[in-house]
Scaffold this motif. Structure first.
Motif, PDB file in Angstrom:
ATOM      1  N   TYR A 103       0.782  -1.217   0.000  1.00 58.71           N
ATOM      2  CA  TYR A 103       0.000   0.000   0.000  1.00 58.71           C
ATOM      3  C   TYR A 103       0.828   1.289   0.000  1.00 58.71           C
ATOM      4  CZ  TYR A 103      -4.155  -2.762   0.739  1.00 58.71           C
ATOM      5  OH  TYR A 103      -5.188  -3.651   0.583  1.00 58.71           O
ATOM      6  N   SER A 104       2.156   1.196   0.108  1.00 60.16           N
ATOM      7  CA  SER A 104       2.954   2.411   0.156  1.00 60.16           C
ATOM      8  C   SER A 104       2.799   3.224  -1.119  1.00 60.16           C
ATOM      9  CB  SER A 104       4.429   2.075   0.375  1.00 60.16           C
ATOM     10  OG  SER A 104       4.899   1.240  -0.685  1.00 60.16           O
ATOM     11  N   PHE A 105       2.726   2.565  -2.272  1.00 60.83           N
ATOM     12  CA  PHE A 105       2.573   3.218  -3.565  1.00 60.83           C
ATOM     13  C   PHE A 105       1.226   3.927  -3.639  1.00 60.83           C
ATOM     14  CE2 PHE A 105       0.908   3.112  -7.872  1.00 60.83           C
ATOM     15  CZ  PHE A 105       1.950   3.585  -8.635  1.00 60.83           C
ATOM     16  N   GLU A 106       0.146   3.238  -3.242  1.00 62.72           N
ATOM     17  CA  GLU A 106      -1.191   3.806  -3.320  1.00 62.72           C
ATOM     18  C   GLU A 106      -1.372   4.951  -2.328  1.00 62.72           C
ATOM     19  OE1 GLU A 106      -4.044   0.754  -2.827  1.00 62.72           O
ATOM     20  OE2 GLU A 106      -3.381  -0.412  -4.554  1.00 62.72           O
ATOM     21  N   ASP A 107      -0.807   4.816  -1.135  1.00 58.35           N
ATOM     22  CA  ASP A 107      -0.950   5.846  -0.116  1.00 58.35           C
ATOM     23  C   ASP A 107      -0.454   7.188  -0.618  1.00 58.35           C
ATOM     24  OD1 ASP A 107      -1.832   3.805   1.433  1.00 58.35           O
ATOM     25  OD2 ASP A 107      -0.284   3.965   2.959  1.00 58.35           O
ATOM     26  N   GLU A 108       0.732   7.194  -1.186  1.00 60.26           N
ATOM     27  CA  GLU A 108       1.337   8.436  -1.649  1.00 60.26           C
ATOM     28  C   GLU A 108       0.500   9.084  -2.738  1.00 60.26           C
ATOM     29  OE1 GLU A 108       5.620  10.089  -3.364  1.00 60.26           O
ATOM     30  OE2 GLU A 108       5.174   7.944  -3.399  1.00 60.26           O
ATOM     31  N   LEU A 109       0.000   8.296  -3.673  1.00 56.51           N
ATOM     32  CA  LEU A 109      -0.792   8.828  -4.772  1.00 56.51           C
ATOM     33  C   LEU A 109      -2.103   9.427  -4.273  1.00 56.51           C
ATOM     34  CD1 LEU A 109      -1.351   9.310  -7.742  1.00 56.51           C
ATOM     35  CD2 LEU A 109      -2.166   6.951  -7.928  1.00 56.51           C
ATOM     36  N   ILE A 110      -2.789   8.717  -3.375  1.00 55.08           N
ATOM     37  CA  ILE A 110      -4.078   9.197  -2.858  1.00 55.08           C
ATOM     38  C   ILE A 110      -3.914  10.529  -2.145  1.00 55.08           C
ATOM     39  CG2 ILE A 110      -5.892   8.746  -1.178  1.00 55.08           C
ATOM     40  CD1 ILE A 110      -5.532   5.748  -1.810  1.00 55.08           C
ATOM     41  N   VAL A 111      -2.907  10.630  -1.293  1.00 53.33           N
ATOM     42  CA  VAL A 111      -2.695  11.860  -0.528  1.00 53.33           C
ATOM     43  C   VAL A 111      -2.386  13.028  -1.457  1.00 53.33           C
ATOM     44  CG1 VAL A 111      -1.194  13.007   1.135  1.00 53.33           C
ATOM     45  CG2 VAL A 111      -1.986  10.686   1.580  1.00 53.33           C
ATOM     46  N   LYS A 112      -1.479  12.804  -2.391  1.00 52.81           N
ATOM     47  CA  LYS A 112      -1.085  13.884  -3.306  1.00 52.81           C
ATOM     48  C   LYS A 112      -2.238  14.292  -4.218  1.00 52.81           C
ATOM     49  CE  LYS A 112       3.917  13.099  -3.559  1.00 52.81           C
ATOM     50  NZ  LYS A 112       5.047  12.747  -4.449  1.00 52.81           N
ATOM     51  N   GLN A 113      -3.014  13.323  -4.673  1.00 55.56           N
ATOM     52  CA  GLN A 113      -4.149  13.611  -5.545  1.00 55.56           C
ATOM     53  C   GLN A 113      -5.158  14.518  -4.839  1.00 55.56           C
ATOM     54  OE1 GLN A 113      -6.547  10.204  -6.382  1.00 55.56           O
ATOM     55  NE2 GLN A 113      -8.033  11.322  -7.616  1.00 55.56           N
ATOM     56  N   GLU A 114      -5.503  14.180  -3.606  1.00 53.19           N
ATOM     57  CA  GLU A 114      -6.477  14.973  -2.865  1.00 53.19           C
ATOM     58  C   GLU A 114      -5.947  16.371  -2.568  1.00 53.19           C
ATOM     59  OE1 GLU A 114      -9.504  14.383  -2.334  1.00 53.19           O
ATOM     60  OE2 GLU A 114      -9.574  12.305  -2.972  1.00 53.19           O
ATOM     61  N   GLU A 115      -4.671  16.470  -2.247  1.00 56.70           N
ATOM     62  CA  GLU A 115      -4.072  17.781  -1.994  1.00 56.70           C
ATOM     63  C   GLU A 115      -4.142  18.653  -3.239  1.00 56.70           C
ATOM     64  OE1 GLU A 115      -0.103  17.217  -0.606  1.00 56.70           O
ATOM     65  OE2 GLU A 115      -0.704  16.412   1.338  1.00 56.70           O
ATOM     66  N   ALA A 116      -3.817  18.059  -4.387  1.00 62.16           N
ATOM     67  CA  ALA A 116      -3.836  18.800  -5.650  1.00 62.16           C
ATOM     68  C   ALA A 116      -5.250  19.235  -6.008  1.00 62.16           C
ATOM     69  CB  ALA A 116      -3.240  17.945  -6.769  1.00 62.16           C
ATOM     70  N   ASN A 117      -6.226  18.338  -5.829  1.00 61.69           N
ATOM     71  CA  ASN A 117      -7.621  18.679  -6.120  1.00 61.69           C
ATOM     72  C   ASN A 117      -8.087  19.853  -5.273  1.00 61.69           C
ATOM     73  OD1 ASN A 117      -7.813  16.656  -8.015  1.00 61.69           O
ATOM     74  ND2 ASN A 117      -8.817  15.198  -6.663  1.00 61.69           N
ATOM     75  N   ASP A 118      -7.717  19.848  -4.001  1.00 58.81           N
ATOM     76  CA  ASP A 118      -8.098  20.942  -3.111  1.00 58.81           C
ATOM     77  C   ASP A 118      -7.491  22.272  -3.569  1.00 58.81           C
ATOM     78  OD1 ASP A 118      -9.716  19.511  -1.481  1.00 58.81           O
ATOM     79  OD2 ASP A 118      -8.368  19.441   0.239  1.00 58.81           O
ATOM     80  N   LEU A 119      -6.229  22.228  -3.968  1.00 55.99           N
ATOM     81  CA  LEU A 119      -5.554  23.457  -4.404  1.00 55.99           C
ATOM     82  C   LEU A 119      -6.210  24.040  -5.648  1.00 55.99           C
ATOM     83  CD1 LEU A 119      -1.838  22.374  -3.852  1.00 55.99           C
ATOM     84  CD2 LEU A 119      -3.072  24.122  -2.569  1.00 55.99           C
ATOM     85  N   VAL A 120      -6.602  23.171  -6.585  1.00 52.85           N
ATOM     86  CA  VAL A 120      -7.272  23.638  -7.800  1.00 52.85           C
ATOM     87  C   VAL A 120      -8.617  24.250  -7.446  1.00 52.85           C
ATOM     88  CG1 VAL A 120      -8.347  22.930  -9.981  1.00 52.85           C
ATOM     89  CG2 VAL A 120      -6.092  22.052  -9.367  1.00 52.85           C
ATOM     90  N   ARG A 121      -9.404  23.561  -6.581  1.00 57.02           N
ATOM     91  CA  ARG A 121     -10.718  24.074  -6.181  1.00 57.02           C
ATOM     92  C   ARG A 121     -10.610  25.413  -5.463  1.00 57.02           C
ATOM     93  NH1 ARG A 121     -12.204  18.359  -5.407  1.00 57.02           N
ATOM     94  NH2 ARG A 121     -11.168  18.401  -3.379  1.00 57.02           N
ATOM     95  N   GLU A 122      -9.527  25.598  -4.716  1.00 56.19           N
ATOM     96  CA  GLU A 122      -9.343  26.834  -3.952  1.00 56.19           C
ATOM     97  C   GLU A 122      -8.714  27.945  -4.782  1.00 56.19           C
ATOM     98  OE1 GLU A 122      -6.972  25.570  -0.654  1.00 56.19           O
ATOM     99  OE2 GLU A 122      -8.521  24.226   0.129  1.00 56.19           O
TER     100      GLU A 122
END
Length: 329
Positions: free
Chosen positions: A145-164
């Motif tokens: 899960y180390s690979f998936e964890d990093e992607l999920i966290v970064k994806q959500e952070e990026a989505n938030d930044l775009v929305r904001e």
């Protein structure tokens, strides 16, 4: 939103009413108790942005976000409250552990659950936390899960930044994601949107062009490209893409939403209404953008009752939109 004002008549005088945090919170709880969670969230979000908001209101917003699967957003609120060390903040680690478990971030879930057990000042969630740790011991495999964890966290952070609207920050993170995960198409679409919003037109077109070359049927990419081209006056090229989009029958709600809004923007109101209405019929309860284009397209196809109801939702989410229906001005 704290400075938004609604006008009322009283004794022939105009008075202004600025909703308080308590008022907005109570309106949210009314929806929440009716199981209208998405509508409740809108009120909770407005409440926590108003002077006088309490940490408890933020906790209620976080809990509601968890109910609709917005685990990352929920934890972002909890982390903020922990940083402020609000009363009984250690209990928040239990809620964060559950959110991380839902996201598949088992290491983070375990860490937060163990923190709760170590620092809990009451026994309210002791049994539940122990059960969660037992489940995690069965599910957890760090290497898997180390690979998936990093992607999920970064994806959500990026989505938030775009929305904001924090496009420059989003670009840095999205480029990092794409470097590590070159076939993660969502990141490429968001990168193109961020670049376009900053006026970097050629770069945005290049990113989308590359995406569609590697993944020709990417619906979000086709929609974004058609809107980019239209925005810079390349109408004929945009229309060619729109014609292709007209022949697509999306199944996923996310695709129907993207397609419906795209058709609305380019003036294809019948198609916009078709897909947005189909979402509403399935119980979808979206954001202001969804209701704006549902109302607009409904009006343009002659369904005035739906247009009125959808616009009521727009004004409920943003009081400044009252009397500003797009088909009037």
């Amino acid at each position: 939103m704290a400075n938004q004002k609604q006008t009322h008549w009283e004794d022939d005088n105009i008075i202004s009413f600025t909703p308080s945090a308590r008022f907005l919170y109570e309106q949210g709880m009314k929806r929440y108790n009716k199981n209208e969670v998405y509508r409740a969230i809108k009120f909770f979000e407005r409440a926590v942005g108003v002077k006088g908001a309490t940490p408890y209101m933020s906790c209620q917003l976080a809990a509601a976000l968890t109910e609709v699967g917005e685990y990352y957003k929920s934890n972002k609120i909890y982390h903020g409250l922990v940083k402020e060390q609000v009363e009984d903040y250690h209990a928040l680690y239990y809620f964060m552990a559950n959110n991380y478990a839902h996201l598949g971030l088992f290491e983070e879930a375990k860490k937060h659950a163990e923190h709760y057990l170590e620092h809990a000042e009451d026994e309210e969630f002791i049994e539940e936390t122990e059960e969660l740790l037992e489940l995690l011991s069965i599910e957890e495999t760090e290497q898997e899960y180390s690979f998936e964890d990093e992607l999920i966290v970064k994806q959500e952070e990026a989505n938030d930044l775009v929305r904001e609207g924090k496009f420059e920050e989003a670009i840095v993170l999205l480029e990092e994601i794409i470097k590590d995960y070159p076939e993660f198409w969502s990141a490429q679409n968001n990168l193109a949107i961020a670049l376009f919003q900053l006026g970097k037109i050629d770069e945005a077109l290049f990113v989308i062009d590359e995406l569609l070359e590697k993944n020709p049927g990417n619906l979000h990419g086709m929609c974004n490209m058609s809107l980019f081209l239209r925005n810079i006056g390349r109408i004929k090229q945009s229309d060619l893409l729109i014609e292709r989009l007209e022949n697509i029958y999306p199944v996923l709600a996310d695709h129907r939403l993207k397609l419906g809004i795209t058709f609305g923007v380019v003036g294809k109101y019948e198609l916009a209404y078709k897909w947005l209405r189909s979402l509403k019929a399935q119980g979808y309860d979206g954001d202001m953008n969804f209701y704006y284009w549902l109302a607009y397209s409904a009006h343009e196809v002659g369904n005035l009752r739906m247009a009125e109801r959808a616009w009521e939702m727009v004004t409920e989410l943003d009081m400044t939109k009252q009397g500003k229906e797009p088909w009037v001005h």
